[in-house]
Design a protein around this motif. Structure first.
Motif, PDB file in Angstrom:
ATOM      1  N   LEU A   1       9.553   7.101   1.769  1.00 28.82           N
ATOM      2  CA  LEU A   1       8.935   5.878   2.302  1.00 28.82           C
ATOM      3  C   LEU A   1       9.264   5.715   3.778  1.00 28.82           C
ATOM      4  N   LYS A   2      10.505   5.974   4.155  1.00 32.42           N
ATOM      5  CA  LYS A   2      10.903   5.857   5.564  1.00 32.42           C
ATOM      6  C   LYS A   2      10.177   6.875   6.435  1.00 32.42           C
ATOM      7  N   ALA A   3       9.903   8.054   5.905  1.00 27.85           N
ATOM      8  CA  ALA A   3       9.170   9.063   6.674  1.00 27.85           C
ATOM      9  C   ALA A   3       7.735   8.609   6.930  1.00 27.85           C
ATOM     10  N   GLN A   4       7.142   7.905   5.964  1.00 23.54           N
ATOM     11  CA  GLN A   4       5.764   7.442   6.098  1.00 23.54           C
ATOM     12  C   GLN A   4       5.656   6.135   6.875  1.00 23.54           C
TER      13      GLN A   4
ATOM     14  N   PRO B   1      12.093  -1.533   6.499  1.00 22.77           N
ATOM     15  CA  PRO B   1      13.461  -1.365   5.989  1.00 22.77           C
ATOM     16  C   PRO B   1      13.509  -1.173   4.466  1.00 22.77           C
ATOM     17  N   TRP B   2      13.167   0.002   3.997  1.00 24.65           N
ATOM     18  CA  TRP B   2      13.059   0.291   2.571  1.00 24.65           C
ATOM     19  C   TRP B   2      14.420   0.333   1.887  1.00 24.65           C
TER      20      TRP B   2
ATOM     21  N   THR C   1       0.838  -1.202   0.000  1.00 23.81           N
ATOM     22  CA  THR C   1       0.000   0.000   0.000  1.00 23.81           C
ATOM     23  C   THR C   1       0.870   1.248   0.000  1.00 23.81           C
ATOM     24  N   GLN C   2       1.859   1.271   0.877  1.00 28.50           N
ATOM     25  CA  GLN C   2       2.729   2.446   1.001  1.00 28.50           C
ATOM     26  C   GLN C   2       3.500   2.694  -0.289  1.00 28.50           C
ATOM     27  N   ALA C   3       4.060   1.654  -0.863  1.00 28.37           N
ATOM     28  CA  ALA C   3       4.844   1.817  -2.098  1.00 28.37           C
ATOM     29  C   ALA C   3       3.976   2.320  -3.243  1.00 28.37           C
ATOM     30  N   SER C   4       2.725   1.914  -3.267  1.00 27.26           N
ATOM     31  CA  SER C   4       1.842   2.331  -4.363  1.00 27.26           C
ATOM     32  C   SER C   4       1.574   3.831  -4.352  1.00 27.26           C
ATOM     33  N   THR C   5       1.775   4.487  -3.221  1.00 23.67           N
ATOM     34  CA  THR C   5       1.532   5.926  -3.139  1.00 23.67           C
ATOM     35  C   THR C   5       2.655   6.750  -3.761  1.00 23.67           C
TER      36      THR C   5
END
Length: 183
Positions: free
Chosen positions: A82-85, A90-91, A23-27
């Motif tokens: 990504l790390k902020a969200q 571990p991105w 979900t996060q990556a899709s943003t």
């Protein structure tokens, strides 16, 4: 009976961390982006071994393709977003448009082509969530080996010592003892 692809998508949906990462990556709206390598491979091996908890991930590999901007700094900006969200995840973000340089290949045309050169057949798989919230898979070398309890060298990679070192250093045979190395 579910196909291998359907089974993987079900397992991804059932695992909270994996679903969160998808979900996060899709943003991020990255072109031709996939959560790949151990993100999918390890979950499949966990389930095939009957493990109810997913093996912790050393990193979540986000691969994408943008031949117009191949800078490492751009990867780092996406990784920081990504790390902020989701700081607990571990991105690791890498543009596959420059990865051919590591291996002395001609430039790749897509993330799938880049994955098709990865060291192990079972590692060359990615997943993503599309704009409709559906999970999609990208497995340029297929799924059969992933479900065959094997670790198979990719003939396109053709560096046996690299394959052997990865099998040893990753500890796959200890973590998933039903696996066997295919030569």
């Amino acid at each position: 009976m579910a196909t291998m692809e359907q089974q993987i998508m079900t397992w991804l949906r059932e695992e909270p961390l994996h679903l969160q990462a998808l979900t996060q990556a899709s943003t991020q709206n990255l072109n031709d982006a996939w959560l790949a390598a151990g993100f999918v491979r390890n979950l499949v091996w966990d389930r095939l071994h009957g493990y109810t908890q997913a093996t912790p991930l050393n990193d979540i590999d986000v691969v994408y393709f943008n031949s117009q901007d191949c800078s490492v700094e751009t990867d780092e900006r996406y990784e920081q977003r990504l790390k902020a969200q989701s700081p607990e995840l571990p991105w690791s973000v890498k543009n596959q448009a420059r990865m051919h340089e590591r291996h002395g290949h001609m430039p790749y045309a897509s993330s799938a082509e880049a994955m098709s050169y990865w060291v192990e057949v079972e590692t060359a798989i990615g997943a993503r969530m599309n704009t409709d919230g559906q999970i999609e898979l990208n497995a340029p070398l297929g799924l059969d080996a992933l479900f065959a309890f094997s670790i198979t060298p990719n003939p396109r990679h053709a560096i046996p010592a690299v394959f052997a070192e990865r099998v040893r250093s990753k500890g796959w045979l200890s973590r998933w003892p039903k696996l066997s190395v295919k030569a």
